[in-house]
Scaffold this motif. Structure first.
Motif, PDB file in Angstrom:
ATOM      1  N   MET A 169       0.751  -1.181  -0.020  1.00  9.97           N
ATOM      2  CA  MET A 169       0.047   0.196  -0.156  1.00  9.97           C
ATOM      3  C   MET A 169       0.945   1.315   0.011  1.00  9.97           C
ATOM      4  O   MET A 169       0.587   2.216  -0.455  1.00  9.97           O
ATOM      5  N   GLY A 170       1.869   1.261   0.606  1.00 11.69           N
ATOM      6  CA  GLY A 170       3.006   2.412   0.646  1.00 11.69           C
ATOM      7  C   GLY A 170       3.500   2.679  -0.546  1.00 11.69           C
ATOM      8  O   GLY A 170       3.810   4.006  -0.927  1.00 11.69           O
ATOM      9  N   ARG A 171       3.855   1.518  -1.516  1.00 22.34           N
ATOM     10  CA  ARG A 171       4.523   2.095  -2.604  1.00 22.34           C
ATOM     11  C   ARG A 171       4.015   3.021  -3.537  1.00 22.34           C
ATOM     12  O   ARG A 171       4.616   4.103  -4.193  1.00 22.34           O
ATOM     13  N   PRO A 172       2.527   2.757  -3.640  1.00 14.34           N
ATOM     14  CA  PRO A 172       2.106   3.971  -4.456  1.00 14.34           C
ATOM     15  C   PRO A 172       1.993   5.207  -3.892  1.00 14.34           C
ATOM     16  O   PRO A 172       2.111   6.399  -4.841  1.00 14.34           O
ATOM     17  N   VAL A 173       1.937   5.329  -2.588  1.00 13.67           N
ATOM     18  CA  VAL A 173       1.801   6.790  -2.154  1.00 13.67           C
ATOM     19  C   VAL A 173       3.342   7.465  -2.260  1.00 13.67           C
ATOM     20  O   VAL A 173       3.656   8.721  -2.617  1.00 13.67           O
ATOM     21  N   VAL A 174       4.538   6.581  -2.055  1.00 11.33           N
ATOM     22  CA  VAL A 174       5.801   7.196  -2.306  1.00 11.33           C
ATOM     23  C   VAL A 174       6.100   7.509  -3.629  1.00 11.33           C
ATOM     24  O   VAL A 174       6.459   8.644  -4.023  1.00 11.33           O
ATOM     25  N   GLU A 175       5.525   6.687  -4.718  1.00 10.40           N
ATOM     26  CA  GLU A 175       5.550   6.881  -6.124  1.00 10.40           C
ATOM     27  C   GLU A 175       4.970   8.443  -6.369  1.00 10.40           C
ATOM     28  O   GLU A 175       5.521   9.333  -7.088  1.00 10.40           O
ATOM     29  N   ASP A 222      12.538  15.958   1.445  1.00  9.76           N
ATOM     30  CA  ASP A 222      13.052  14.749   1.780  1.00  9.76           C
ATOM     31  C   ASP A 222      11.838  13.762   2.090  1.00  9.76           C
ATOM     32  O   ASP A 222      11.027  14.250   2.966  1.00  9.76           O
ATOM     33  N   LEU A 223      11.883  12.710   1.298  1.00  7.41           N
ATOM     34  CA  LEU A 223      10.618  11.923   1.465  1.00  7.41           C
ATOM     35  C   LEU A 223      11.281  10.621   2.262  1.00  7.41           C
ATOM     36  O   LEU A 223      12.073   9.696   1.610  1.00  7.41           O
ATOM     37  N   VAL A 224      11.044  10.358   3.495  1.00  3.38           N
ATOM     38  CA  VAL A 224      11.543   9.291   4.361  1.00  3.38           C
ATOM     39  C   VAL A 224      10.879   8.028   4.108  1.00  3.38           C
ATOM     40  O   VAL A 224       9.775   7.912   4.541  1.00  3.38           O
ATOM     41  N   ILE A 225      11.294   7.095   3.448  1.00  2.00           N
ATOM     42  CA  ILE A 225      10.597   5.562   3.364  1.00  2.00           C
ATOM     43  C   ILE A 225      11.168   4.852   4.460  1.00  2.00           C
ATOM     44  O   ILE A 225      11.938   4.154   4.684  1.00  2.00           O
ATOM     45  N   ALA A 226       9.927   4.917   5.644  1.00  2.39           N
ATOM     46  CA  ALA A 226      10.445   4.154   6.823  1.00  2.39           C
ATOM     47  C   ALA A 226       9.360   2.754   6.940  1.00  2.39           C
ATOM     48  O   ALA A 226       8.342   2.852   6.675  1.00  2.39           O
ATOM     49  N   ALA A 246      15.900  -3.375   3.562  1.00  6.50           N
ATOM     50  CA  ALA A 246      16.214  -3.720   2.058  1.00  6.50           C
ATOM     51  C   ALA A 246      15.468  -3.188   1.258  1.00  6.50           C
ATOM     52  O   ALA A 246      15.854  -2.356   0.318  1.00  6.50           O
ATOM     53  N   ALA A 247      13.992  -3.552   1.432  1.00  8.25           N
ATOM     54  CA  ALA A 247      13.035  -2.889   0.831  1.00  8.25           C
ATOM     55  C   ALA A 247      13.043  -1.435   0.768  1.00  8.25           C
ATOM     56  O   ALA A 247      12.791  -0.832  -0.501  1.00  8.25           O
ATOM     57  N   ALA A 248      13.026  -0.804   1.896  1.00  9.22           N
ATOM     58  CA  ALA A 248      13.113   0.668   1.978  1.00  9.22           C
ATOM     59  C   ALA A 248      14.405   1.286   1.212  1.00  9.22           C
ATOM     60  O   ALA A 248      14.043   2.202   0.464  1.00  9.22           O
ATOM     61  N   ALA A 249      15.271   0.469   1.294  1.00 11.59           N
ATOM     62  CA  ALA A 249      16.759   1.099   0.726  1.00 11.59           C
ATOM     63  C   ALA A 249      16.655   1.030  -0.773  1.00 11.59           C
ATOM     64  O   ALA A 249      17.047   1.764  -1.694  1.00 11.59           O
ATOM     65  N   ARG A 250      15.807  -0.014  -1.426  1.00 10.09           N
ATOM     66  CA  ARG A 250      16.001  -0.548  -2.799  1.00 10.09           C
ATOM     67  C   ARG A 250      15.048   0.599  -3.492  1.00 10.09           C
ATOM     68  O   ARG A 250      15.075   1.008  -4.552  1.00 10.09           O
ATOM     69  N   LEU A 251      13.806   0.902  -2.758  1.00  9.54           N
ATOM     70  CA  LEU A 251      12.869   1.611  -3.348  1.00  9.54           C
ATOM     71  C   LEU A 251      13.309   3.166  -3.325  1.00  9.54           C
ATOM     72  O   LEU A 251      13.308   3.952  -4.056  1.00  9.54           O
ATOM     73  N   SER A 252      14.260   3.591  -2.172  1.00  9.31           N
ATOM     74  CA  SER A 252      14.669   4.809  -2.089  1.00  9.31           C
ATOM     75  C   SER A 252      15.610   5.191  -2.973  1.00  9.31           C
ATOM     76  O   SER A 252      15.623   6.592  -3.608  1.00  9.31           O
ATOM     77  N   VAL A 253      16.052   4.529  -3.597  1.00 11.10           N
ATOM     78  CA  VAL A 253      17.344   4.973  -4.755  1.00 11.10           C
ATOM     79  C   VAL A 253      16.682   5.205  -6.231  1.00 11.10           C
ATOM     80  O   VAL A 253      17.187   6.013  -6.785  1.00 11.10           O
ATOM     81  N   LYS A 254      15.058   4.878  -6.161  1.00  8.32           N
ATOM     82  CA  LYS A 254      14.587   5.328  -7.362  1.00  8.32           C
ATOM     83  C   LYS A 254      14.328   6.785  -7.481  1.00  8.32           C
ATOM     84  O   LYS A 254      13.904   7.456  -8.564  1.00  8.32           O
ATOM     85  N   TYR A 255      14.342   7.480  -6.401  1.00  8.44           N
ATOM     86  CA  TYR A 255      14.049   8.843  -6.343  1.00  8.44           C
ATOM     87  C   TYR A 255      15.151   9.721  -5.674  1.00  8.44           C
ATOM     88  O   TYR A 255      15.423   9.469  -4.617  1.00  8.44           O
TER      89      TYR A 255
END
Length: 394
Positions: A16-22, A32-36, A41-50
């Protein structure tokens, strides 16, 4: 450049969180959009996209870590569930940190407790919008479109699809598997008793009660009640004198199977997690026990899959107004997460700044909401009228 914000996406690496982040990552006012997330590992992988994103590790059940994370943030968007376990402590941490807040809470029990925190939020100057997902969330905004045309509101029902065709269907949802928080939530809200609005007052009822609804221009059908926040919040925003419930648009055979699971949960034979597994992996024995009941149940008929239906009086005459969704982001995760990003946008730009704890329809602009939802539909829609249709009795 205008004001810059720090936003924490709690559970941002989850489904549910990934569409919000996108959706939020593209906003130029978020520095600063903090993916908490507890999944580092999943948070780190997603954060490098933005370019404006970073990752943080957090256990949502740790109030000290939550306050530490929220302290320097302007807004928390929370998709961590189930909310009947985590909603209240996370909102409390946001209030104590004096951080604005929005979530997708879809459990009625914590909704009552969170609304009771309104005075604390006002004292702290915190704006909190709860239940800003699909249902509740989009359903509330559909209800806002329907009820605003009535002089007196007698009843409001909101409905969402379980196994009937819907424009937002995604085949990947059916094969995703896993005992997700969403399915555990569903089992919680189909067991015990639920809160509805009956005769102009709160009432406790068993879930999965049939409700016969006559949708303007389409005709009558039967849907089945489920525990959700809408019957708790809508009466406060539109003064419902009669009944309100959230219902599922579901085929009779599925409703019968859910009734079988409900009975097992209520007598202690299944935990919520075991019932969630039984949804993912149904057994022939349970289907057989459901068969007799199934034959006596009515189906949805011509009811649309996702709608709000209000009945009342307009210009001195009885009237029914329906608002139905005809465009949507595809898949449950996007249909839930994108609305949260729209609520966040109205908080960040100052359109919603009333301190306190609010349901979506109390503070969000429905016209803007559906116009912005159109951009995120699959495929994208040209505007509000390609997302929602309002139907009226003559």
């Amino acid at each position: 450049m205008g004001e810059q914000y720090r936003v924490v996406a709690l559970g941002g690496a989850g489904a549910m969180g990934r569409p919000v982040v996108e959706a939020l990552a593209g906003r130029p006012d978020i520095a600063d959009l903090v993916i908490a997330d507890r999944d580092t590992a999943a948070a780190a992988r997603l954060s490098v996209k933005y370019a404006n994103a970073s990752a943080a590790t957090v256990d949502a059940a740790d109030p000290v870590r939550l306050r530490e994370l929220f302290r320097d943030a302007d807004l928390v968007v929370n998709t961590t569930g189930p909310f009947f376990r985590l909603g209240v402590p996370i909102l409390r941490a946001a209030i104590e940190s004096r951080t604005h807040y929005a979530d997708i809470c879809d459990d009625w029990e914590p909704t009552l407790d969170m609304l009771a925190m309104d005075a604390q939020a006002r004292d702290a100057g915190v704006t909190a919008v709860i239940g800003a997902g699909a249902s509740p969330g989009t359903s509330n905004m559909l209800a806002a479109l329907a009820t605003r045309e009535l002089d007196t509101v007698e009843s409001v029902h909101t409905a969402w699809p379980v196994d009937v065709p819907f424009v937002g269907d995604d085949p990947a949802d059916a094969s995703a598997g896993g005992e997700s928080a969403a399915v555990v939530h569903w089992m919680q809200q189909l067991s015990g008793t639920i809160r509805v609005w009956a005769g102009g007052a709160p009432a406790e009822r068993p879930p999965l009660e049939p409700v016969r609804l006559d949708y303007p221009g389409l005709g009558p059908g039967t849907a089945y009640t489920v525990g959700h926040p809408e019957p708790l919040t809508l009466p406060a925003t539109c003064s419902i004198t009669g009944d309100s419930a959230c219902v599922m648009v579901v085929r009779p055979e599925t409703a019968a199977y859910l009734m079988t699971l409900r009975e097992e949960i209520d007598r202690g034979g299944l935990s919520l997690e075991q019932a969630a597994a039984a949804i993912e992996r149904p057994t022939a024995g349970r289907f057989a026990r459901s068969a007799v009941r199934w034959l006596s149940l009515r189906g949805p008929g011509p009811l649309p899959p996702f709608f709000a239906l209000a009945a009342g009086v307009r210009d001195g005459r009885p009237c029914r107004i329906g608002a139905r969704l005809i465009g949507s982001p595809r898949g449950m995760a996007r249909a839930t997460g994108i609305p949260l990003s729209l609520a966040a946008a109205q908080i960040l730009d100052g359109s919603v700044r009333a301190a306190g704890v609010h349901p979506p329809d109390a503070v969000l602009d429905p016209e803007r909401y559906f116009a912005e939802l159109a951009v995120h539909c699959d495929p994208p829609c040209a505007g509000r009228d390609e997302v929602v249709t309002v139907d009226r009795t003559p």
